[in-house]
Motif scaffolding. Structure first.
Motif, PDB file in Angstrom:
ATOM      1  N   LEU A  23      59.540  -0.468  75.582  1.00  0.00           N
ATOM      2  CA  LEU A  23      60.601   0.009  74.682  1.00  0.00           C
ATOM      3  C   LEU A  23      61.491  -1.160  74.244  1.00  0.00           C
ATOM      4  O   LEU A  23      61.848  -1.266  73.066  1.00  0.00           O
ATOM      5  N   MET A  24      61.842  -2.022  75.198  1.00  0.00           N
ATOM      6  CA  MET A  24      62.741  -3.141  74.890  1.00  0.00           C
ATOM      7  C   MET A  24      62.071  -4.187  73.994  1.00  0.00           C
ATOM      8  O   MET A  24      62.750  -4.987  73.352  1.00  0.00           O
ATOM      9  N   ALA A  25      60.724  -4.153  73.956  1.00  0.00           N
ATOM     10  CA  ALA A  25      59.990  -5.081  73.088  1.00  0.00           C
ATOM     11  C   ALA A  25      59.743  -4.484  71.698  1.00  0.00           C
ATOM     12  O   ALA A  25      59.152  -5.135  70.838  1.00  0.00           O
ATOM     13  N   GLY A  26      60.182  -3.226  71.487  1.00  0.00           N
ATOM     14  CA  GLY A  26      60.070  -2.621  70.161  1.00  0.00           C
ATOM     15  C   GLY A  26      58.913  -1.669  69.978  1.00  0.00           C
ATOM     16  O   GLY A  26      58.685  -1.152  68.876  1.00  0.00           O
ATOM     17  N   TYR A  27      58.147  -1.424  71.039  1.00  0.00           N
ATOM     18  CA  TYR A  27      57.003  -0.513  70.935  1.00  0.00           C
ATOM     19  C   TYR A  27      57.421   0.951  71.073  1.00  0.00           C
ATOM     20  O   TYR A  27      58.426   1.264  71.710  1.00  0.00           O
ATOM     21  N   THR A  28      56.633   1.845  70.472  1.00  0.00           N
ATOM     22  CA  THR A  28      56.706   3.265  70.786  1.00  0.00           C
ATOM     23  C   THR A  28      55.917   3.447  72.079  1.00  0.00           C
ATOM     24  O   THR A  28      54.802   2.924  72.198  1.00  0.00           O
ATOM     25  N   VAL A  29      56.490   4.149  73.044  1.00  0.00           N
ATOM     26  CA  VAL A  29      55.851   4.257  74.358  1.00  0.00           C
ATOM     27  C   VAL A  29      55.750   5.720  74.792  1.00  0.00           C
ATOM     28  O   VAL A  29      56.768   6.408  74.928  1.00  0.00           O
ATOM     29  N   ALA A  30      54.513   6.178  74.990  1.00  0.00           N
ATOM     30  CA  ALA A  30      54.283   7.474  75.632  1.00  0.00           C
ATOM     31  C   ALA A  30      54.204   7.226  77.132  1.00  0.00           C
ATOM     32  O   ALA A  30      53.547   6.291  77.575  1.00  0.00           O
ATOM     33  N   MET A  31      54.899   8.043  77.922  1.00  0.00           N
ATOM     34  CA  MET A  31      54.840   7.915  79.381  1.00  0.00           C
ATOM     35  C   MET A  31      54.326   9.226  79.959  1.00  0.00           C
ATOM     36  O   MET A  31      54.941  10.272  79.785  1.00  0.00           O
ATOM     37  N   HIS A  32      53.198   9.150  80.655  1.00  0.00           N
ATOM     38  CA  HIS A  32      52.539  10.347  81.172  1.00  0.00           C
ATOM     39  C   HIS A  32      52.599  10.418  82.686  1.00  0.00           C
ATOM     40  O   HIS A  32      52.518   9.400  83.378  1.00  0.00           O
ATOM     41  N   ASP A  33      52.746  11.618  83.205  1.00  0.00           N
ATOM     42  CA  ASP A  33      52.511  11.881  84.621  1.00  0.00           C
ATOM     43  C   ASP A  33      52.021  13.314  84.769  1.00  0.00           C
ATOM     44  O   ASP A  33      52.054  14.093  83.801  1.00  0.00           O
ATOM     45  N   VAL A  34      51.574  13.654  85.974  1.00  0.00           N
ATOM     46  CA  VAL A  34      50.899  14.939  86.155  1.00  0.00           C
ATOM     47  C   VAL A  34      51.858  16.124  86.317  1.00  0.00           C
ATOM     48  O   VAL A  34      51.460  17.271  86.130  1.00  0.00           O
ATOM     49  N   GLU A  35      53.118  15.850  86.677  1.00  0.00           N
ATOM     50  CA  GLU A  35      54.099  16.933  86.836  1.00  0.00           C
ATOM     51  C   GLU A  35      55.395  16.563  86.123  1.00  0.00           C
ATOM     52  O   GLU A  35      55.783  15.398  86.081  1.00  0.00           O
ATOM     53  N   GLN A  36      56.074  17.581  85.602  1.00  0.00           N
ATOM     54  CA  GLN A  36      57.308  17.362  84.854  1.00  0.00           C
ATOM     55  C   GLN A  36      58.378  16.689  85.715  1.00  0.00           C
ATOM     56  O   GLN A  36      59.152  15.868  85.223  1.00  0.00           O
ATOM     57  N   ARG A  37      58.426  17.021  87.016  1.00  0.00           N
ATOM     58  CA  ARG A  37      59.467  16.436  87.870  1.00  0.00           C
ATOM     59  C   ARG A  37      59.291  14.925  87.983  1.00  0.00           C
ATOM     60  O   ARG A  37      60.272  14.179  88.071  1.00  0.00           O
ATOM     61  N   GLU A  66      68.245   3.969  70.160  1.00  0.00           N
ATOM     62  CA  GLU A  66      67.034   3.775  69.361  1.00  0.00           C
ATOM     63  C   GLU A  66      65.804   3.621  70.255  1.00  0.00           C
ATOM     64  O   GLU A  66      64.723   4.159  69.956  1.00  0.00           O
ATOM     65  N   MET A  67      65.968   2.919  71.379  1.00  0.00           N
ATOM     66  CA  MET A  67      64.856   2.757  72.338  1.00  0.00           C
ATOM     67  C   MET A  67      64.434   4.105  72.915  1.00  0.00           C
ATOM     68  O   MET A  67      63.242   4.411  72.994  1.00  0.00           O
ATOM     69  N   LEU A  68      65.408   4.916  73.289  1.00  0.00           N
ATOM     70  CA  LEU A  68      65.088   6.211  73.892  1.00  0.00           C
ATOM     71  C   LEU A  68      64.405   7.153  72.895  1.00  0.00           C
ATOM     72  O   LEU A  68      63.612   8.008  73.304  1.00  0.00           O
ATOM     73  N   LYS A  69      64.676   6.960  71.594  1.00  0.00           N
ATOM     74  CA  LYS A  69      63.991   7.769  70.577  1.00  0.00           C
ATOM     75  C   LYS A  69      62.501   7.419  70.504  1.00  0.00           C
ATOM     76  O   LYS A  69      61.682   8.231  70.070  1.00  0.00           O
ATOM     77  N   ARG A  70      62.158   6.184  70.902  1.00  0.00           N
ATOM     78  CA  ARG A  70      60.754   5.749  70.881  1.00  0.00           C
ATOM     79  C   ARG A  70      60.017   6.076  72.182  1.00  0.00           C
ATOM     80  O   ARG A  70      58.844   5.763  72.326  1.00  0.00           O
ATOM     81  N   LEU A  71      60.710   6.708  73.147  1.00  0.00           N
ATOM     82  CA  LEU A  71      60.080   7.110  74.406  1.00  0.00           C
ATOM     83  C   LEU A  71      59.553   8.534  74.286  1.00  0.00           C
ATOM     84  O   LEU A  71      60.301   9.456  73.943  1.00  0.00           O
ATOM     85  N   LEU A  72      58.259   8.712  74.541  1.00  0.00           N
ATOM     86  CA  LEU A  72      57.609  10.008  74.389  1.00  0.00           C
ATOM     87  C   LEU A  72      57.049  10.466  75.742  1.00  0.00           C
ATOM     88  O   LEU A  72      55.893  10.189  76.082  1.00  0.00           O
ATOM     89  N   PRO A  73      57.859  11.138  76.565  1.00  0.00           N
ATOM     90  CA  PRO A  73      57.378  11.595  77.877  1.00  0.00           C
ATOM     91  C   PRO A  73      56.518  12.845  77.746  1.00  0.00           C
ATOM     92  O   PRO A  73      56.817  13.732  76.937  1.00  0.00           O
ATOM     93  N   THR A  74      55.435  12.913  78.539  1.00  0.00           N
ATOM     94  CA  THR A  74      54.548  14.066  78.420  1.00  0.00           C
ATOM     95  C   THR A  74      53.697  14.239  79.678  1.00  0.00           C
ATOM     96  O   THR A  74      53.391  13.278  80.377  1.00  0.00           O
ATOM     97  N   THR A  75      53.295  15.488  79.936  1.00  0.00           N
ATOM     98  CA  THR A  75      52.338  15.765  81.009  1.00  0.00           C
ATOM     99  C   THR A  75      50.935  15.995  80.431  1.00  0.00           C
ATOM    100  O   THR A  75      50.004  16.306  81.170  1.00  0.00           O
ATOM    101  N   ASP A  76      50.798  15.831  79.117  1.00  0.00           N
ATOM    102  CA  ASP A  76      49.522  16.043  78.422  1.00  0.00           C
ATOM    103  C   ASP A  76      48.857  14.683  78.194  1.00  0.00           C
ATOM    104  O   ASP A  76      49.283  13.923  77.331  1.00  0.00           O
ATOM    105  N   LEU A  77      47.811  14.394  78.964  1.00  0.00           N
ATOM    106  CA  LEU A  77      47.171  13.072  78.877  1.00  0.00           C
ATOM    107  C   LEU A  77      46.566  12.827  77.500  1.00  0.00           C
ATOM    108  O   LEU A  77      46.711  11.738  76.929  1.00  0.00           O
ATOM    109  N   ARG A  78      45.922  13.828  76.947  1.00  0.00           N
ATOM    110  CA  ARG A  78      45.311  13.662  75.623  1.00  0.00           C
ATOM    111  C   ARG A  78      46.370  13.332  74.567  1.00  0.00           C
ATOM    112  O   ARG A  78      46.187  12.423  73.752  1.00  0.00           O
ATOM    113  N   ALA A  79      47.495  14.021  74.619  1.00  0.00           N
ATOM    114  CA  ALA A  79      48.574  13.761  73.656  1.00  0.00           C
ATOM    115  C   ALA A  79      49.167  12.367  73.837  1.00  0.00           C
ATOM    116  O   ALA A  79      49.555  11.710  72.865  1.00  0.00           O
TER     117      ALA A  79
END
Length: 379
Positions: A23-37, A66-79
């Protein structure tokens, strides 16, 4: 390839740190894990860390938002990976788990996507074998905390293409890291490999019972920010056991975990993470008694083992440039590189130290290499 979106698989300490670096380098970043917690915990860690950067004046409140807007947290690996240019896997060090994840990543990510593993020591080639794109599978090993530490090892698997390695290297540079290319997929890569025999020495001393961890560390307290046994506690004795066991299967049986280390782990006395290990961590950092330092060992014993293992990396083609080894060691944990230290201490003295330790413990891993004995490497 121009990387615009990164997907990080795993939202734990390493995963959220890598995500924040992206995020700090300017990338859009999806962050995945198996559970919402796990996702929520990772997102909150990133928010807290960025707030500290704002508080210190390193980024503005607007940049933070602006960095947090580029963070895309998800539990959906395909997405998470379906439009990513680079995927960085940062899950627990379990080869079976990693191979299963890479099979899924291969199925879900576009053909162009580079798949990287943040493994600290496992075979990238073995991980790549679970995909149909081994040329696009690489190692991208960050160090903890990933937001702050500079070193990133970029590792060739047997079939990695030069383009995949260069793209990964360029991303690390854009993250303001110091990337070092590891030319051969070998246990521990550079940084952990060079430090493997020092961890072996420490577990041998634990088993022997003399000097005690406090006596040994007292001799090093003035020389380093975190002393050798204190660092084992900080990393986690279970991790040390797991890694030494892995090296016993891949490098030498010399690394087989000894009884003292196994007993500590079996008792759940793991170090900082459990509040007690070799030291008491209940006050935050342990207090090390410096009144009775050992006179049996000193700094040159540890340096000798590092230099010797570094020469093995050169002999085996893990890298062909001693400057890369020094660069890796200096940026992975701070301090000076082994070959820089060898030039100031003298190879003859370090060779004698290696032979002394090999004879004392009956450990041939400590025996000096031909390159070490020749003592010609300069950086």
């Amino acid at each position: 390839m121009d990387v615009k979106k990164i997907a990080v698989i795993g939202a734990g300490a390493m995963g959220n740190g890598i995500a924040q670096a992206g995020l700090m380098a300017g990338y859009t970043v999806a962050m995945h894990d198996v559970e919402q917690r796990f996702i929520d915990r990772g997102v909150n860690t990133i928010k807290d860390s960025l707030a500290k950067f704002v508080g210190k004046g390193k980024i503005t409140a607007e940049q933070n938002d602006e960095m947090l807007k580029r963070l895309l947290p998800t539990t959906d690996l395909r997405a998470a990976v379906n439009d990513a240019d680079l995927v960085i896997e940062a899950v627990f060090e379990d080869l079976t788990l990693k191979k299963k994840i890479f099979t899924d990543l291969d199925a879900f990510a576009p053909e162009r996507t580079i798949l990287a593993s943040n493994t600290s020591s496992m075979s990238i080639t073995e991980i790549a074998s679970s995909t149909k794109r081994p040329g696009k599978v690489v190692g991208m090993h960050f160090f903890n905390p990933a937001v702050l530490l500079k070193l990133v090892e970029v590792i060739y698997a047997k079939q990695s293409t030069d383009e995949a390695i260069q793209t990964t290297y360029d991303v690390a540079k854009k993250m303001n890291k110091v990337p070092v290319i590891v030319k051969k997929d070998s246990p521990g890569f550079i940084y952990n490999r060079v430090n493997a025999p020092t961890a072996l020495l420490l577990q041998l001393l634990l088993d022997k019972g003399s000097p005690t961890p406090a006596q040994f560390d007292a001799a090093f307290k003035a020389l380093m920010p975190m002393t050798p046994f204190e660092l084992l506690d900080y990393v986690g004795l279970d991790i040390v056991l797991h890694t030494q066991d892995y090296y016993s299967k891949t490098l030498s049986k010399d690394y087989s975990p000894r009884k003292a280390l196994r007993d500590l782990v079996a008792a759940g006395t793991l170090g900082k993470k459990t509040g007690k290990g070799l030291y008491d961590w209940s006050a935050g950092r342990p207090t090390i008694d410096t009144s009775n330092p050992t006179t049996e060992y000193d700094f040159t014993h540890m340096v000798a083992l590092q230099v010797n293992e570094a020469t093995k990396c050169l002999e085996e083609g893990v890298t062909n440039d001693p400057k890369d080894i020094d660069l890796a060691i200096a940026n992975g944990g701070g301090g000076m590189g082994p070959f820089t230290l060898a030039q100031s201490i003298g190879y003859d003295k370090l060779v004698a130290r290696c032979n002394e330790l090999a004879d004392k413990f009956g450990i041939e891993t400590f025996r000096p290499t031909k390159t070490m004995q020749e003592g010609r490497i300069k950086v």
